[in-house]
Structures are given as C-alpha cells and as structure tokens.
Scaffold this motif. Structure first.
Motif, short mmCIF file in Angstrom:
data_model
loop_
_atom_site.label_atom_id
_atom_site.label_comp_id
_atom_site.label_asym_id
_atom_site.label_seq_id
_atom_site.Cartn_x
_atom_site.Cartn_y
_atom_site.Cartn_z
N GLN A 90 0.60 -1.26 0.10
CA GLN A 90 -0.37 0.04 0.19
C GLN A 90 0.97 1.46 0.28
OE1 GLN A 90 -2.07 0.56 4.10
NE2 GLN A 90 -1.15 -1.10 4.58
N GLY A 91 -0.39 2.76 -0.41
CA GLY A 91 0.59 3.94 -0.31
C GLY A 91 1.16 4.02 -1.86
N ARG A 92 1.99 4.90 -1.56
CA ARG A 92 1.94 5.74 -3.35
C ARG A 92 3.30 5.09 -3.52
NH1 ARG A 92 -0.35 9.94 -5.36
NH2 ARG A 92 -1.97 10.29 -4.25
N ILE A 93 3.24 5.28 -4.95
CA ILE A 93 4.84 5.28 -5.81
C ILE A 93 5.13 6.53 -6.42
CG2 ILE A 93 6.20 3.66 -7.35
CD1 ILE A 93 4.04 1.36 -6.48
N LYS A 94 6.40 7.14 -6.90
CA LYS A 94 6.13 8.37 -7.90
C LYS A 94 7.68 7.45 -8.70
CE LYS A 94 7.55 13.13 -7.71
NZ LYS A 94 8.22 14.41 -6.62
N LEU A 95 6.85 7.72 -9.62
CA LEU A 95 8.07 7.60 -11.03
C LEU A 95 7.64 8.34 -11.78
CD1 LEU A 95 6.42 6.21 -13.34
CD2 LEU A 95 5.99 4.27 -11.95
N THR A 96 8.93 8.32 -12.80
CA THR A 96 9.07 9.15 -13.98
C THR A 96 9.22 8.26 -15.62
OG1 THR A 96 10.27 11.06 -14.86
CG2 THR A 96 10.83 9.66 -14.11
N ALA A 97 9.17 8.59 -16.29
CA ALA A 97 9.29 8.13 -17.42
C ALA A 97 9.98 8.58 -18.79
CB ALA A 97 8.29 6.82 -17.66
N PRO A 98 10.34 7.93 -19.69
CA PRO A 98 10.27 8.93 -21.00
C PRO A 98 8.74 9.07 -21.77
CG PRO A 98 12.06 7.20 -21.43
CD PRO A 98 10.95 6.83 -19.61
N VAL A 99 8.95 9.83 -22.33
CA VAL A 99 7.39 10.20 -22.38
C VAL A 99 6.17 9.04 -23.35
CG1 VAL A 99 5.22 12.30 -23.94
CG2 VAL A 99 7.92 13.00 -22.57
N THR A 100 6.98 8.61 -24.97
CA THR A 100 5.94 8.57 -25.63
C THR A 100 6.09 7.01 -24.67
OG1 THR A 100 7.51 9.60 -27.72
CG2 THR A 100 5.48 6.73 -28.12
N TYR A 101 7.37 6.50 -24.09
CA TYR A 101 7.29 5.04 -24.07
C TYR A 101 6.53 4.71 -22.52
CZ TYR A 101 9.14 0.10 -22.65
OH TYR A 101 9.05 -0.87 -22.15
N GLY A 102 6.30 6.14 -22.30
CA GLY A 102 5.13 5.87 -20.53
C GLY A 102 4.14 5.86 -20.96
N GLU A 103 3.44 7.19 -22.33
CA GLU A 103 2.41 6.52 -23.04
C GLU A 103 1.94 5.08 -23.02
OE1 GLU A 103 2.01 12.12 -23.89
OE2 GLU A 103 2.75 10.25 -25.71
N GLN A 104 2.52 4.93 -24.16
CA GLN A 104 2.20 3.65 -25.16
C GLN A 104 2.22 2.70 -24.88
OE1 GLN A 104 4.29 2.84 -28.96
NE2 GLN A 104 2.95 5.33 -29.92
N PHE A 125 5.11 10.76 -13.76
CA PHE A 125 6.24 12.46 -14.22
C PHE A 125 6.36 12.06 -15.54
CE2 PHE A 125 8.64 14.93 -14.87
CZ PHE A 125 7.84 16.78 -15.02
N LEU A 126 6.24 12.13 -16.73
CA LEU A 126 6.77 11.14 -17.86
C LEU A 126 7.42 12.77 -18.28
CD1 LEU A 126 3.54 9.69 -19.90
CD2 LEU A 126 5.19 9.01 -17.94
N SER A 127 8.52 12.84 -19.17
CA SER A 127 9.33 12.98 -18.98
C SER A 127 11.07 13.02 -20.00
CB SER A 127 9.95 14.28 -18.00
OG SER A 127 11.38 15.10 -18.53
N ASN A 128 11.22 13.96 -20.82
CA ASN A 128 12.81 12.58 -21.47
C ASN A 128 13.61 13.55 -21.18
OD1 ASN A 128 10.94 11.35 -22.89
ND2 ASN A 128 11.23 13.01 -24.89
N GLN A 129 13.77 13.78 -20.23
CA GLN A 129 15.00 14.86 -19.05
C GLN A 129 15.67 13.68 -18.10
OE1 GLN A 129 16.79 17.58 -20.64
NE2 GLN A 129 14.79 17.88 -21.36
N GLN A 130 16.78 13.56 -17.90
CA GLN A 130 17.17 12.99 -16.98
C GLN A 130 17.11 13.18 -14.97
OE1 GLN A 130 19.12 9.58 -17.19
NE2 GLN A 130 17.54 9.67 -19.08
N ILE A 131 15.80 13.00 -14.69
CA ILE A 131 16.04 13.24 -13.30
C ILE A 131 16.14 12.99 -12.62
CG2 ILE A 131 13.31 14.51 -11.57
CD1 ILE A 131 12.22 13.77 -14.17
N ASP A 132 17.00 13.92 -11.68
CA ASP A 132 17.62 13.45 -10.32
C ASP A 132 16.67 12.24 -9.60
OD1 ASP A 132 18.41 13.07 -7.28
OD2 ASP A 132 20.06 14.87 -8.37
N LEU A 133 16.55 11.43 -9.11
CA LEU A 133 15.67 10.60 -8.10
C LEU A 133 15.06 11.33 -6.89
CD1 LEU A 133 15.29 6.44 -9.52
CD2 LEU A 133 14.37 9.07 -10.31
N VAL A 134 16.82 10.81 -6.06
CA VAL A 134 17.22 11.71 -4.63
C VAL A 134 16.05 12.63 -4.70
CG1 VAL A 134 18.10 11.84 -2.99
CG2 VAL A 134 19.00 9.25 -4.81
N GLU A 135 16.99 13.62 -5.24
CA GLU A 135 16.26 15.31 -5.14
C GLU A 135 14.24 15.42 -5.67
OE1 GLU A 135 17.66 19.44 -6.96
OE2 GLU A 135 18.74 18.24 -6.95
#
Length: 288
Positions: A90-104, A125-135
């Motif tokens: 249970q609980g929340r998962i916060k994730l990020t992925a590339p835009v098109t791959y994430g959508e499709q 959060f879908l983004s093609n940028q390399q996001i700092d996971l910890v920050e």
C-alpha cells in the motif's frame, strides 16, 4: 554506541549534502554533523571531505559506506519481512518515465496493476529529461539505453529495437538504400538529433543524415513516413504495427544496432520496498 552516526553517515554519503541528509532524516543539520564527527572520532578515521560547496567520501569513507549500506539494507529487509507478514502492499509510488514509452507501453500496464492492487497510489511524471530521483523524491524511474548513474539500483525490464523504414511507394519512386552511404541520396526524417545509430563491421557508429523534416514527435515522424515523405528511424513501439501490415518496409537490417535495454532504476534506500518490488516485477513479466 557502535550504531550511532551510521544512518547519518550513509544518508550524507548518498545525498552529498548535510542539509539534504538532515531533511531526509527529519533532524537538524547540526545533529547530523555532530553524529558524523563523533563517528569519525570513534573510528579515528576521516570519512568525508567537507568544503563549502560539496561533501564527498574519502577512500576510507567509501569502503565504510559500502559495508554500512549492506548492514542497513539487511536491517531494512528484516523489518520489512516482519511487516509484510501482516500487511499488504500500500501507499504511494512516485515514478518517472520517457514520454512516448510511458504513454504507449508503461501507463496502460500501471493502470492494470492498480486495478489489482487497490491500496497503492501512483504519481507518474513523463519526461525525456534525466531527472534526479533523490532530489525529486522519486521511488522509481524507467530509463532506456545505457545507464549513467551507478549509484542507483537497476533491473532490466525489456528490450527495444530501432527500425529504419519507409513506405513501398517511397521506395518504388526513390529506390531502396542497400548501404549506409545510400542514405545520403534519401530524405531522412529526423527527430531531435541529426544522426542515426547503426552497426557496421561490428562497430557501433552514429551516421549523420539530413532531410526536409525535423520534429521531436515520433508520432509526427511516423505520419510523415506513412505519407511517403521519406525514411525514418524509430523504436519498435512506433512502427511495429505498420511493419506488420506492410504499410512500412524495414530497411538496412544488416546494419541495425543492438537492442537497447529498458531499465527500472531506483535509489538504494528504496530497493526493498514491497510496493516498488511488486510493481517492478509486474512490469518485467508483461513488457516485451
């Protein structure tokens, strides 16, 4: 006494900052500093280099960190194993992925996952940028290709293939490219970069190409290719159905680059979370 300062030291080593470590631990920066100073005094070893701009590990600190990280992971695993006996994910998962791959590919599976596990919430959060996971406070990232961040844990989920393709009508009019040099005679539909990836004589190479269209949307490039405007290089999830139907024809297969890996990436301190492991395993079983 032997445990004092360990959590603070590991947190500073992973965040590279006393302030960020203190925030993550929910204590004051001064307390973090005192605990680590006391730890260094007890060990008679300097663990960290401190400057006004950054904090980094000494050689001894790096060795000590690896062992402490393993010990803390073991403690977390023990606590989690007991907790799991009487609780469900249970609980929340916060994730990020590339835009098109994430959508499709990704989000439809995550929606299925959430139908099965109603106690889990997902922020994506879908983004093609390399996001700092910890920050950014992310639990999980989906990345494609070679990994840069060696401080993260990673699990391979799937593979993807890039195809060079065009319509039969375009090829009838302009000819079929047989070698990489032939591409200079064709209208190549470009994405964000002006080069394509290939392998020639066992060596990976980036080949600079040119054309009348450049666009950062894979959907737009597929549409242009389907309308006979040129040749395109795109991942399989853009073009697979069009290749299967014959609307597009695969080209230069002998020069195709190796398949790229698709990874689940997550911080060390979240690797044992049951909900994260459950989602990663779910995706690995279903992504092809």
């Amino acid at each position: 006494m032997r445990w004092e300062g360990i959590s603070e030291f590991v947190c500073v080593a992973e965040y590279g900052s006393f302030t960020r470590a203190a925030k993550a631990l929910g204590i004051s920066t001064a307390q973090v500093s005192r605990q680590i100073s006391a730890l260094e005094e007890r060990l008679k070893i300097k663990l960290l280099y401190r400057t006004t701009r950054k904090v980094s590990l000494t050689e001894e600190g790096r060795v000590f960190y690896e062992h402490c990280r393993s010990v803390l992971d073991g403690l977390n695993a023990a606590e989690q194993a007991v907790s799991n006996l009487q609780s469900k994910p249970q609980g929340r998962i916060k994730l990020t992925a590339p835009v098109t791959y994430g959508e499709q590919q990704l989000l439809p599976l995550i929606n299925d996952f959430m139908m099965q596990y109603r106690e889990i919430e997902v922020t994506a959060f879908l983004s093609n940028q390399q996001i700092d996971l910890v920050e950014g406070g992310y639990d999980l990232a989906i990345r494609i290709g070679k990994l840069r961040d060696s401080t993260m844990m990673a699990k391979k989920l799937s593979l993807r293939t890039n195809f060079v393709c065009a319509t039969p009508a375009y090829l009838n009019q302009y000819g079929v490219p047989r070698t990489l040099d032939d591409l200079s005679q064709h209208n190549c539909l470009l994405g964000t970069r002006d080069y394509w990836h290939f392998v020639e004589d066992g060596t990976e190479k980036n080949l600079r190409v040119s054309g009348t269209i450049q666009c950062n949307s894979g959907y737009s490039l597929v549409d242009a290719a389907l309308k006979g405007l040129g040749i395109v290089q795109l991942p399989d999830y853009y073009v697979q159905k069009h290749l299967a139907s014959g609307a597009l024809v695969s080209l230069l297969d002998d020069y195709r680059e190796p398949k790229e890996s698709i990874w689940a990436l997550y911080p060390h301190n979240r690797q044992l979370s049951p909900k994260i492991r459950l989602l990663v395993d779910y995706l690995a079983e279903r992504l092809v």
